[in-house]
Structure formats: structure tokens, C-alpha cells
Design a protein around this motif. Structure first.
Motif, PDB file in Angstrom:
ATOM      1  N   VAL A  57      20.326  19.053-104.107  1.00 21.18           N
ATOM      2  CA  VAL A  57      20.080  17.409-103.627  1.00 21.18           C
ATOM      3  C   VAL A  57      19.468  17.964-101.917  1.00 21.18           C
ATOM      4  O   VAL A  57      20.925  17.679-101.635  1.00 21.18           O
ATOM      5  N   GLN A  58      19.193  18.123-101.466  1.00 25.38           N
ATOM      6  CA  GLN A  58      18.218  17.535-100.091  1.00 25.38           C
ATOM      7  C   GLN A  58      18.770  16.278 -99.374  1.00 25.38           C
ATOM      8  O   GLN A  58      18.314  15.224-100.710  1.00 25.38           O
ATOM      9  N   LEU A  59      19.580  15.321 -98.926  1.00 26.71           N
ATOM     10  CA  LEU A  59      19.784  14.479 -98.255  1.00 26.71           C
ATOM     11  C   LEU A  59      19.839  14.291 -97.304  1.00 26.71           C
ATOM     12  O   LEU A  59      19.247  12.722 -97.066  1.00 26.71           O
ATOM     13  N   THR A  60      18.866  15.211 -96.529  1.00 28.36           N
ATOM     14  CA  THR A  60      18.343  14.558 -95.192  1.00 28.36           C
ATOM     15  C   THR A  60      16.552  14.453 -95.004  1.00 28.36           C
ATOM     16  O   THR A  60      15.823  15.391 -96.085  1.00 28.36           O
ATOM     17  N   ARG A  61      16.301  13.829 -94.242  1.00 30.19           N
ATOM     18  CA  ARG A  61      14.397  14.041 -93.907  1.00 30.19           C
ATOM     19  C   ARG A  61      14.106  14.635 -92.810  1.00 30.19           C
ATOM     20  O   ARG A  61      15.030  14.120 -91.644  1.00 30.19           O
ATOM     21  N   ASP A  62      13.846  15.967 -92.602  1.00 29.40           N
ATOM     22  CA  ASP A  62      12.772  16.841 -91.504  1.00 29.40           C
ATOM     23  C   ASP A  62      12.310  16.178 -90.810  1.00 29.40           C
ATOM     24  O   ASP A  62      11.630  15.215 -91.237  1.00 29.40           O
ATOM     25  N   GLN A  63      12.775  16.243 -89.293  1.00 32.33           N
ATOM     26  CA  GLN A  63      12.522  15.418 -88.140  1.00 32.33           C
ATOM     27  C   GLN A  63      11.051  16.469 -87.531  1.00 32.33           C
ATOM     28  O   GLN A  63      11.951  16.733 -86.649  1.00 32.33           O
ATOM     29  N   SER A  64      10.231  16.404 -88.416  1.00 39.31           N
ATOM     30  CA  SER A  64       9.276  17.436 -88.152  1.00 39.31           C
ATOM     31  C   SER A  64       7.472  16.963 -88.098  1.00 39.31           C
ATOM     32  O   SER A  64       7.496  15.912 -88.776  1.00 39.31           O
ATOM     33  N   LEU A  65       7.104  17.549 -87.131  1.00 45.52           N
ATOM     34  CA  LEU A  65       5.558  17.121 -87.397  1.00 45.52           C
ATOM     35  C   LEU A  65       4.901  17.245 -88.543  1.00 45.52           C
ATOM     36  O   LEU A  65       4.848  16.697 -89.626  1.00 45.52           O
ATOM     37  N   VAL A  66       5.947  18.170 -89.497  1.00 47.14           N
ATOM     38  CA  VAL A  66       5.252  18.773 -90.361  1.00 47.14           C
ATOM     39  C   VAL A  66       5.491  18.155 -91.696  1.00 47.14           C
ATOM     40  O   VAL A  66       4.364  17.741 -92.714  1.00 47.14           O
ATOM     41  N   ASN A  67       6.781  17.525 -91.186  1.00 46.59           N
ATOM     42  CA  ASN A  67       7.656  16.438 -92.545  1.00 46.59           C
ATOM     43  C   ASN A  67       6.031  14.863 -92.485  1.00 46.59           C
ATOM     44  O   ASN A  67       6.615  14.216 -93.139  1.00 46.59           O
ATOM     45  N   GLN A  68       6.230  15.280 -91.226  1.00 48.42           N
ATOM     46  CA  GLN A  68       5.630  13.416 -90.837  1.00 48.42           C
ATOM     47  C   GLN A  68       4.268  13.534 -91.336  1.00 48.42           C
ATOM     48  O   GLN A  68       4.103  12.533 -91.986  1.00 48.42           O
ATOM     49  N   LEU A  69       3.630  14.700 -91.322  1.00 51.36           N
ATOM     50  CA  LEU A  69       2.025  14.929 -91.842  1.00 51.36           C
ATOM     51  C   LEU A  69       2.018  14.926 -93.237  1.00 51.36           C
ATOM     52  O   LEU A  69       0.881  14.209 -93.607  1.00 51.36           O
ATOM     53  N   ILE A  70       3.062  15.258 -93.913  1.00 51.23           N
ATOM     54  CA  ILE A  70       3.233  15.292 -94.888  1.00 51.23           C
ATOM     55  C   ILE A  70       3.994  13.796 -95.593  1.00 51.23           C
ATOM     56  O   ILE A  70       2.950  13.491 -97.166  1.00 51.23           O
ATOM     57  N   GLU A  71       4.271  13.120 -95.372  1.00 51.26           N
ATOM     58  CA  GLU A  71       4.482  11.712 -95.309  1.00 51.26           C
ATOM     59  C   GLU A  71       3.442  10.712 -95.579  1.00 51.26           C
ATOM     60  O   GLU A  71       2.954  10.010 -96.163  1.00 51.26           O
ATOM     61  N   ALA A  72       2.716  11.261 -94.451  1.00 52.29           N
ATOM     62  CA  ALA A  72       1.356  10.005 -93.773  1.00 52.29           C
ATOM     63  C   ALA A  72       0.778  10.629 -94.751  1.00 52.29           C
ATOM     64  O   ALA A  72      -1.037  10.142 -94.970  1.00 52.29           O
ATOM     65  N   GLY A  73       0.367  11.472 -95.883  1.00 50.47           N
ATOM     66  CA  GLY A  73      -0.219  12.482 -96.408  1.00 50.47           C
ATOM     67  C   GLY A  73      -1.886  12.845 -95.832  1.00 50.47           C
ATOM     68  O   GLY A  73      -2.636  13.459 -96.575  1.00 50.47           O
TER      69      GLY A  73
END
Length: 189
Positions: A141-157
Motif C-alpha cells: 500500500v502506497q502511504l505517501t502522496r507524490d509532490q509532483s505537478l502530474v499528481n496535483q493535476l490528477i487530484e484537481a481533476g
């Protein structure tokens, strides 16, 4: 070393805080009353700067975590978590200062993902996009959240997981140790 770079820019840390010992020896595979510390740092920056940044990070993290430990006293969970965050912040500031002093090291930085274990609690502290996982009963299970531009864009939809695979800027991280004098450390447990 992978298939692109000529040298390795990662460094790692395995340490027993009770014994004040680091390294992958048999004796460091148990966790004493002061806890255990584990970290992965992935450096970046031209020449050997990434390598220097990641080495500085693991060294400072270890030094700060064992500094002023009272022998015989068990580590309190909150104290361990606070120490971990402060140690990472200190490493970030030091790398930033070193990069400013030496022109050849300008722009150097490193991710850090560190885990501190005390009694039955595991704390994860992260800057950047190196991931932390926990494995229980064969489940990863992944416990951390990538602090990346791509992850931010995914989370923002703004981007789907599929689009992210081919996104041209998927190597951009939002922060790293050494690129600014302060960092925002994500802490989970």
C-alpha cells in the motif's frame, strides 16, 4: 545506475537510533526504544551535484535524529515525529546554502522519503516524489502522496491516470530539499 545516467544520484539510510548506528549490518535490523530510521533520497542537479545533495540529506538527517538522544529513555511518538520533520527541514536549508556557495552545485536538490519507527508506530515524512509503501500480509500500500505537478493535476481533476502516463511534464516535482531555504514536509503515520 539505470540505463540513462552514468552515475547514481540516490542515497539511502538505515539506522538504529538506540545504538546510534547506521548501515545495513545485522545489528541494525532490530528497533530499540529510541526507534529506527530509514530513508531514500533521490538527487538532482548537474554533474555530481545530485549525488552530493542526496548524501548531505541522509548524513544530516541521521546526525539530527541521534543528536541529544537521552540514553535509556524511550522515544515518545510525538517527539520522534517532530524530530523527523525538523531534521528534514535542517537538511533542506543546509543543501540550499551549499548550492549557493558553490557555482558548480547550483540547482542541486534531492527528494527525501523517510520512515521512523518507534514501538508500533511508523511515521513517514516526505519532500518530492520518492514513494513510501508499507507491506502487510502480501499487500503493498502506497502511504505517501507524490509532490509532483502530474499528481496535483490528477487530484484537481485536470488529468486522468491514463493521460498522466504520456504527460510531457511528468518529471516536474513541486519541491525538493535544497531548491529553497524552506520546505513543506508531508507527515503521515
Amino acid at each position: 545506475v539505470g540505463q540513462i545516467r552514468e552515475h547514481n544520484e540516490e542515497n539511502f539510510l538505515v539506522a538504529d537510533l538506540t545504538k546510534k548506528a547506521r548501515g545495513l549490518t545485522e545489528q541494525n535490523r532490530s528497533v530499540g526504544i529510541q526507534g529506527g530510521l530509514f530513508a531514500v533520497c533521490d538527487g538532482m542537479g548537474g554533474a555530481a551535484a545530485g549525488e552530493i545533495a542526496s548524501q548531505l540529506a541522509v548524513d544530516i538527517l541521521y546526525e539530527r535524529m541521534v543528536d541529544h538522544l537521552e540514553e535509556g529513555h524511550s522515544m515518545q511518538r510525538d517527539d520522534l515525529a517532530r524530530r523527523l520533520v525538523r531534521a528534514i527541514e535542517a537538511a533542506g536549508l543546509r543543501i540550499f546554502q551549499e548550492a549557493k556557495l558553490d557555482r558548480t552545485r547550483r540547482g542541486m536538490g534531492t527528494t527525501v522519503t523517510a520512515a521512523a519507527l518507534v514501538d508500533d508506530h511508523l511515521f513517514f515524512a516526505q519532500v518530492g516524489d520518492s514513494r513510501g509503501y508499507v507491506m502487510r500480509q502480501g499487500q503493498l500500500v502506497q502511504l505517501t502522496r507524490d509532490q509532483s505537478l502530474v499528481n496535483q493535476l490528477i487530484e484537481a481533476g485536470q488529468l486522468t491516470e491514463e493521460e498522466a502516463e504520456t504527460f510531457e511534464h511528468n518529471n516536474i516535482i513541486l519541491q525538493a530539499l535544497g531548491t529553497a531555504d524552506t520546505v513543506q514536509v508531508d507527515l503521515t503515520y
